[in-house]
Motif scaffolding. Structure first.
Motif, PDB file in Angstrom:
ATOM      1  N   ALA A   1       0.961  -1.423   0.106  1.00 57.28           N
ATOM      2  CA  ALA A   1      -0.240  -0.079  -0.135  1.00 57.28           C
ATOM      3  C   ALA A   1       0.817   1.213   0.070  1.00 57.28           C
ATOM      4  O   ALA A   1       0.662   2.202  -0.711  1.00 57.28           O
ATOM      5  N   LEU A   2       2.051   1.138   0.712  1.00 62.43           N
ATOM      6  CA  LEU A   2       2.774   2.673   0.740  1.00 62.43           C
ATOM      7  C   LEU A   2       3.558   2.659  -0.437  1.00 62.43           C
ATOM      8  O   LEU A   2       3.517   3.983  -0.948  1.00 62.43           O
ATOM      9  N   HIS A   3       3.846   1.571  -1.104  1.00 67.31           N
ATOM     10  CA  HIS A   3       4.565   1.687  -2.483  1.00 67.31           C
ATOM     11  C   HIS A   3       3.478   2.475  -3.573  1.00 67.31           C
ATOM     12  O   HIS A   3       3.747   3.404  -4.120  1.00 67.31           O
ATOM     13  N   ASP A   4       2.246   1.935  -3.440  1.00 68.13           N
ATOM     14  CA  ASP A   4       1.269   2.421  -4.360  1.00 68.13           C
ATOM     15  C   ASP A   4       0.864   3.829  -4.297  1.00 68.13           C
ATOM     16  O   ASP A   4       0.535   4.408  -5.087  1.00 68.13           O
ATOM     17  N   LEU A   5       0.770   4.035  -2.676  1.00 66.14           N
ATOM     18  CA  LEU A   5       0.614   5.477  -2.546  1.00 66.14           C
ATOM     19  C   LEU A   5       1.675   6.352  -3.022  1.00 66.14           C
ATOM     20  O   LEU A   5       1.198   7.547  -3.461  1.00 66.14           O
ATOM     21  N   LEU A   6       2.936   6.168  -2.920  1.00 65.59           N
ATOM     22  CA  LEU A   6       4.125   7.027  -3.397  1.00 65.59           C
ATOM     23  C   LEU A   6       4.405   7.135  -4.835  1.00 65.59           C
ATOM     24  O   LEU A   6       4.997   7.960  -5.468  1.00 65.59           O
ATOM     25  N   GLU A   7       3.915   5.908  -5.636  1.00 61.93           N
ATOM     26  CA  GLU A   7       4.375   5.716  -6.829  1.00 61.93           C
ATOM     27  C   GLU A   7       4.012   6.911  -7.697  1.00 61.93           C
ATOM     28  O   GLU A   7       4.734   7.204  -8.664  1.00 61.93           O
ATOM     29  N   PRO A   8       2.661   7.580  -7.730  1.00 59.64           N
ATOM     30  CA  PRO A   8       2.266   8.591  -8.523  1.00 59.64           C
ATOM     31  C   PRO A   8       3.225   9.905  -8.534  1.00 59.64           C
ATOM     32  O   PRO A   8       3.648  10.498  -9.293  1.00 59.64           O
ATOM     33  N   PHE A   9       3.883  10.183  -7.189  1.00 59.49           N
ATOM     34  CA  PHE A   9       4.699  11.101  -7.154  1.00 59.49           C
ATOM     35  C   PHE A   9       5.887  10.897  -7.787  1.00 59.49           C
ATOM     36  O   PHE A   9       6.266  11.974  -8.608  1.00 59.49           O
TER      37      PHE A   9
ATOM     38  N   TYR B   1      -1.402   3.268  10.732  1.00 68.70           N
ATOM     39  CA  TYR B   1      -0.594   4.485  10.448  1.00 68.70           C
ATOM     40  C   TYR B   1      -1.134   5.368   9.434  1.00 68.70           C
ATOM     41  O   TYR B   1      -1.612   4.986   8.590  1.00 68.70           O
ATOM     42  N   VAL B   2      -0.670   6.504   9.652  1.00 63.33           N
ATOM     43  CA  VAL B   2      -0.648   7.791   8.734  1.00 63.33           C
ATOM     44  C   VAL B   2       0.466   8.054   8.317  1.00 63.33           C
ATOM     45  O   VAL B   2       1.546   8.067   8.965  1.00 63.33           O
ATOM     46  N   PHE B   3       0.585   8.662   7.143  1.00 60.59           N
ATOM     47  CA  PHE B   3       1.551   9.296   6.641  1.00 60.59           C
ATOM     48  C   PHE B   3       1.798  10.794   6.468  1.00 60.59           C
ATOM     49  O   PHE B   3       0.901  11.159   5.748  1.00 60.59           O
ATOM     50  N   PHE B   4       2.588  11.593   6.799  1.00 58.57           N
ATOM     51  CA  PHE B   4       2.817  12.930   6.393  1.00 58.57           C
ATOM     52  C   PHE B   4       3.782  13.156   5.413  1.00 58.57           C
ATOM     53  O   PHE B   4       5.010  12.476   5.553  1.00 58.57           O
ATOM     54  N   ILE B   5       3.502  13.873   4.166  1.00 57.63           N
ATOM     55  CA  ILE B   5       4.227  13.708   3.185  1.00 57.63           C
ATOM     56  C   ILE B   5       4.460  15.233   2.713  1.00 57.63           C
ATOM     57  O   ILE B   5       3.335  15.802   2.703  1.00 57.63           O
TER      58      ILE B   5
ATOM     59  N   ALA C   1      -5.441   6.013  -1.848  1.00 58.94           N
ATOM     60  CA  ALA C   1      -5.428   5.913  -0.188  1.00 58.94           C
ATOM     61  C   ALA C   1      -6.547   5.649   0.296  1.00 58.94           C
ATOM     62  O   ALA C   1      -7.642   5.946  -0.351  1.00 58.94           O
ATOM     63  N   ALA C   2      -6.700   5.592   1.662  1.00 55.35           N
ATOM     64  CA  ALA C   2      -7.900   5.357   2.346  1.00 55.35           C
ATOM     65  C   ALA C   2      -8.602   6.620   2.579  1.00 55.35           C
ATOM     66  O   ALA C   2      -9.690   6.943   2.669  1.00 55.35           O
TER      67      ALA C   2
END
Ligand SMILES: O=C(O)C(=O)C[C@]1(C(=O)O)C=C[C@@H](O)C=C1
Length: 370
Positions: free
Chosen positions: A300-308, A330-334, A356-357
């Motif tokens: 999930a984290l990889h999927d979330l960051l991939e568009p960036f 967990y939540v992520f601050f980007i 993302a959820a």
């Protein structure tokens, strides 16, 4: 008349002439500064005519003004020094338009107060508050227009209270300030310098000076208190105690420096965020911060960051914090470079939103100038 007195006479008349020139320049400056201030008053009327709820403080414009000043600077003053003078001029002009109330993590004398002054200048009214969540509350309630809170330190990492406060607020990030942090060992005037047996400071500052303390005061008791300024306040009345704090606290509590710049890493700096209740338009050089909750599935984290990555957006920070909803979530601050109105950023955000959820953009804001 000997050579020496002739020289002096020559110097004095030179000095007189130079001072006349300075007086003349000052008169011109006064005229120009007043003209600038009148212009700001007209700006205020134009803003109000367009919108009764007009925003007077414009972080994107202030960043542009300061950058322009530095770019035009012919010397001999350093660009930052010239920008600092303009910072104060804009602060005074803004106060003519509307006096701005800025809440910050106090008490008086903290690095956060120094950051607030660096960002808003001297003419903003500052309101010290005892805790980070109170700064958020004061701005949410509208009792202060903006708030200043620390978010990360180059040696000690993130300030968890600040990140956690962003999870439950609708406030937006309107700016950032980075401050070089210099710690000093400070004592009251009656302290016996050779008898310092206790050293007060904020836990982060004690950690940032750990090696220096091990080398110079291995036997002194280290006591963590709520802020460096509180440490400075305490040692005023304690004869065997010293505080680790910055220049602002030293001045505020009239302490003497036993040792200067005792931080272990020379480029120790802290980043502060400006929080407010509106979005900031693009300044030309911006950052965006968001908070995202992931779906609970592998990759999930990889999927979330991939568009960036695919849209070549430069991520400058990634922090994770336990979510307050559900154990082990967990939540992520980007943080990344660019503004949420940039087409590229908008495209990336749309994709991230689908993966993302939950995501919430905390704000796009000018990269700190000073
Ligand atoms: O340009 C504006 O909107 C102004 O209000 C003028 C001005 C300035 O003094 O340059 C003052 C306050 C704003 O925060 C930005 C700039």
């Amino acid at each position: 008349m000997n050579d020496h007195s002739r020289d002096e006479q020559h110097d004095e008349s030179d000095l007189e002439q130079l001072r006349q020139r300075i007086d003349h320049i000052d008169s011109e400056l006064i005229r120009l500064i007043s003209e600038r201030a009148q212009c700001a008053q007209v700006v205020a009327r134009v803003k109000l005519a367009e919108d009764p709820q007009a925003l007077f403080y414009r972080p994107e414009r202030e960043a542009q003004v300061l950058k322009r000043v530095m770019a035009l600077n012919p010397g001999p003053l350093p660009g930052e020094e010239l920008a600092r003078l303009f910072r104060e001029m804009m602060s005074a002009c803004l106060a003519l338009e509307q006096p701005i109330r800025v809440a910050y993590l106090g008490p008086e004398g903290t690095f956060t107060q120094q950051a607030a002054l660096k960002h808003f200048g001297d003419s903003a009214v500052d309101v010290p508050l005892p805790a980070i969540d109170e700064v958020f509350r004061e701005v949410e309630a509208g009792s202060a227009h903006y708030g200043v809170v620390p978010v990360e330190n180059s040696t000690e990492g993130v300030v968890n209270n600040t990140l956690d406060s962003f999870m439950d607020t609708s406030l937006r990030i309107c700016g950032e300030v980075v401050l070089r942090i210099h710690h000093h060992l400070l004592v009251g005037e009656n302290t016996r310098r050779d008898r310092v047996s206790r050293i007060y400071s904020h836990a982060q500052s004690l950690a940032q000076c750990r090696k220096w303390l091990d080398a110079h005061y291995p036997h002194a008791e280290r006591v963590a208190v709520s802020s460096n300024a509180e440490a400075a306040r305490l040692v005023r009345s304690e004869w065997h105690s010293a505080a680790i704090a910055g220049d602002m606290a030293a001045r505020r509590y009239e302490l003497e420096h036993l040792a200067e710049k005792i931080e272990d890493l020379p480029d120790n700096s802290t980043r502060f965020l400006i929080i407010g209740n509106h979005d900031v338009p693009p300044s030309g050089e911006d950052k965006t911060s968001l908070v995202a909750a992931m779906r609970n599935q592998p990759g999930a984290l990889h999927d979330l960051l991939e568009p960036f990555h695919r849209h070549r957006i430069d991520m400058t920070r990634l922090e994770s914090r336990p979510s307050r909803h559900g154990v082990w979530n967990y939540v992520f601050f980007i943080d990344f470079k660019g503004h949420q109105d940039d087409p590229l950023v908008r495209a990336a955000l749309e994709e991230v939103r689908l993966r993302a959820a939950e995501i919430r953009v905390l704000g796009s804001y000018p990269v700190g100038v000073l």
